[in-house]
Design an enzyme around this catalytic site. Structure first.
Site, mmCIF file in Angstrom:
data_model
loop_
_atom_site.group_PDB
_atom_site.id
_atom_site.type_symbol
_atom_site.label_atom_id
_atom_site.label_comp_id
_atom_site.label_asym_id
_atom_site.label_seq_id
_atom_site.Cartn_x
_atom_site.Cartn_y
_atom_site.Cartn_z
ATOM 1 N N GLU A 84 14.584 3.388 -5.637
ATOM 2 C CA GLU A 84 14.329 4.271 -4.510
ATOM 3 C C GLU A 84 14.444 3.502 -3.201
ATOM 4 O O GLU A 84 14.204 2.294 -3.149
ATOM 5 C CB GLU A 84 12.921 4.859 -4.609
ATOM 6 N N CYS A 97 13.970 1.191 4.354
ATOM 7 C CA CYS A 97 13.091 0.410 3.462
ATOM 8 C C CYS A 97 13.824 0.322 2.126
ATOM 9 O O CYS A 97 14.023 1.339 1.455
ATOM 10 C CB CYS A 97 11.758 1.135 3.324
ATOM 11 N N CYS A 104 9.452 -4.801 -11.085
ATOM 12 C CA CYS A 104 8.946 -6.002 -10.429
ATOM 13 C C CYS A 104 8.117 -6.797 -11.431
ATOM 14 O O CYS A 104 7.417 -6.221 -12.257
ATOM 15 C CB CYS A 104 8.096 -5.625 -9.219
ATOM 16 N N CYS A 108 1.349 -6.186 -9.270
ATOM 17 C CA CYS A 108 0.187 -5.990 -8.396
ATOM 18 C C CYS A 108 -0.561 -4.734 -8.856
ATOM 19 O O CYS A 108 0.050 -3.695 -9.117
ATOM 20 C CB CYS A 108 0.622 -5.844 -6.947
ATOM 21 N N CYS A 111 -0.014 -1.276 -7.009
ATOM 22 C CA CYS A 111 1.369 -0.891 -6.716
ATOM 23 C C CYS A 111 2.015 -0.241 -7.930
ATOM 24 O O CYS A 111 1.866 -0.725 -9.059
ATOM 25 C CB CYS A 111 2.150 -2.142 -6.309
ATOM 26 N N GLY A 147 10.388 -4.167 -5.874
ATOM 27 C CA GLY A 147 10.786 -5.540 -6.155
ATOM 28 C C GLY A 147 10.250 -6.547 -5.155
ATOM 29 O O GLY A 147 9.800 -6.196 -4.074
ATOM 30 N N GLU A 148 10.288 -7.799 -5.584
ATOM 31 C CA GLU A 148 9.848 -8.918 -4.744
ATOM 32 C C GLU A 148 11.119 -9.630 -4.258
ATOM 33 O O GLU A 148 11.823 -10.286 -5.041
ATOM 34 C CB GLU A 148 8.956 -9.842 -5.601
ATOM 35 N N SER A 179 9.496 -8.807 3.181
ATOM 36 C CA SER A 179 8.081 -8.645 2.876
ATOM 37 C C SER A 179 7.840 -9.193 1.471
ATOM 38 O O SER A 179 8.435 -8.727 0.504
ATOM 39 C CB SER A 179 7.724 -7.164 2.936
ATOM 40 N N SER A 202 2.135 -10.684 1.915
ATOM 41 C CA SER A 202 1.011 -9.908 1.375
ATOM 42 C C SER A 202 -0.086 -10.877 0.964
ATOM 43 O O SER A 202 0.059 -11.604 -0.021
ATOM 44 C CB SER A 202 1.471 -9.119 0.147
ATOM 45 N N HIS A 204 -3.931 -10.102 0.964
ATOM 46 C CA HIS A 204 -4.791 -9.219 0.172
ATOM 47 C C HIS A 204 -6.082 -9.831 -0.364
ATOM 48 O O HIS A 204 -6.845 -9.147 -1.046
ATOM 49 C CB HIS A 204 -4.032 -8.608 -1.018
ATOM 50 N N ASN A 278 -3.108 3.263 -0.846
ATOM 51 C CA ASN A 278 -2.535 4.578 -1.123
ATOM 52 C C ASN A 278 -2.634 4.859 -2.615
ATOM 53 O O ASN A 278 -2.191 4.036 -3.413
ATOM 54 C CB ASN A 278 -1.050 4.610 -0.731
ATOM 55 N N CYS A 322 3.704 2.316 1.027
ATOM 56 C CA CYS A 322 3.657 1.036 0.336
ATOM 57 C C CYS A 322 2.974 1.159 -1.026
ATOM 58 O O CYS A 322 1.874 1.682 -1.131
ATOM 59 C CB CYS A 322 2.865 0.091 1.225
HETATM 60 S S1 SF4 Z 1 3.499 -4.952 -4.283
HETATM 61 FE FE1 SF4 Z 1 5.546 -5.896 -4.251
HETATM 62 S S2 SF4 Z 1 5.293 -7.782 -5.497
HETATM 63 FE FE2 SF4 Z 1 3.545 -6.433 -5.996
HETATM 64 S S3 SF4 Z 1 4.208 -5.261 -7.828
HETATM 65 FE FE3 SF4 Z 1 4.670 -4.033 -5.979
HETATM 66 S S4 SF4 Z 1 6.821 -4.517 -5.519
HETATM 67 FE FE4 SF4 Z 1 6.039 -6.154 -6.861
#
Ligand code: SF4
Length: 334
Positions: A84, A97, A104, A108, A111, A147-148, A179, A202, A204, A278, A322
């Site tokens: 997406e 974005c 990923c 996290c 996420c 993704g990272e 990011s 990030s 956190h 969120n 996010c």
């Molecule tokens: S926040 Fe970023 S690094 Fe963490 S699981 Fe989601 S996409 Fe991956």
């Protein structure tokens, strides 16, 4: 992990086309692809043949969801995967974005994107085509989709080089933001690139223990290493790093957290973005921080001398904020 697909014409940098054919053809190909946004021409066909790239474009648009300020796009990939991307409207243009991987690896807990693990990296051309598909008014790009990006370093950097090429889209690198959760080895590599990008980390958490619980895939990395490597990048490029801190009630919002963050970032070229959580699919895992607690935490950081902003992510109305991308549309059938 699945392998990268066959490269497409969007994977080719200008020099590769010039070497395979000639300079004049490369200039025309870049103009046709990125300014005229054509999919076919004699030059493009000749380039595909000379470079052995795939005939088809790597992305197929499967769906579009329109929100108030954001539009979410679902794209199918040649190997059956899907990703997406989100277009966000601003006063001075549009932000794309984009995703950098299918799934990923970092998992996290707040996420949706990491819930099924990493399926594969995206190719540079798959990243470039996301930007093209999001329309002609894109003038900023944020790698905040699925993704990272630093885990797919080579392809992400290759995409940025194609996107910024003045003979094509000519996007300014000062409008491109990576990011990341902060992979120190990759941050050191990024430090050596001659690219004036923006960097968002990030954070956190204020302790390694809480960060390990929130970002399981980063368990081998200490907060101090992330800050050291990102600040090294900041000093080399004379930039400020944006550190994102997702406030989770009862987990990382205590006065002691604010004091530790203040100590960790003392004297750093830093700005902090505080964010609210969120809700993601199936998730009442966390609570959303209330306004009073948010204001208290913000004030504590501010009194500690830090530059703090509260950010509300765009796209909540279409589950594109996010940490919400992907799973809603692509979860496996029950
Ligand atoms: S926040 Fe970023 S690094 Fe963490 S699981 Fe989601 S996409 Fe991956």
């Amino acid at each position: 992990m699945r392998r990268l697909p066959h490269p497409s014409i969007y994977d080719l940098d200008h020099d590769t086309v010039a070497t395979a054919i000639d300079d004049a053809t490369a200039a025309r190909v870049y103009r046709q692809l990125y300014r005229e946004r054509r999919r076919s021409s004699d030059d493009l066909a000749r380039t595909r043949a000379a470079t052995g790239t795939a005939d088809a474009a790597p992305l197929r648009r499967l769906g579009v969801t329109q929100g108030r300020m954001s539009t979410k796009y679902l794209f199918g990939l040649a190997d059956g995967g899907a990703i997406e991307s989100v277009r966000i409207r601003r006063r001075t243009g549009m932000t794309a974005c984009v995703s950098s991987q299918v799934g990923c690896a970092f998992g996290c807990t707040f996420c949706a994107s990491g819930r099924l693990g990493l399926q594969r990296h995206l190719r540079a051309g798959e990243i470039v085509q996301q930007v093209l598909e999001l329309g002609p008014r894109i003038n900023r790009i944020v790698f905040m989709g699925i993704g990272e990006p630093l885990h797919n370093y080579e392809q992400v950097l290759a995409a940025i080089r194609i996107l910024r090429d003045r003979r094509g889209l000519g996007l300014k690198t000062s409008g491109i933001t990576i990011s990341t959760i902060g992979i120190p080895r990759r941050l050191r590599q990024l430090r050596e690139e001659h690219l004036k990008l923006n960097l968002t980390i990030s954070l956190h958490a204020s302790t390694d223990e809480v960060r390990r619980a929130l970002i399981p895939g980063a368990r081998g990395v200490r907060l101090a290493q992330v800050i050291e490597a990102s600040q090294s990048w900041a000093h080399r490029h004379n930039r400020t790093v944006t550190y994102v801190y997702l406030l989770l009630p009862g987990i990382n919002d205590a006065p002691a957290d604010a004091r530790r963050i203040t100590r960790l970032l003392e004297g750093a070229k830093a700005r902090i973005n505080l964010m609210r959580w969120n809700p993601v699919l199936g998730g009442d895992t966390y609570q959303r921080v209330d306004d009073r607690s948010l204001a208290r935490f913000r004030a504590a950081l501010h009194h500690g001398g830090l530059d703090v902003t509260v950010r509300d992510t765009q796209g909540k109305d279409i589950d594109a904020a996010c940490g919400q991308l992907w799973l809603r549309d692509l979860r496996p059938d029950p």
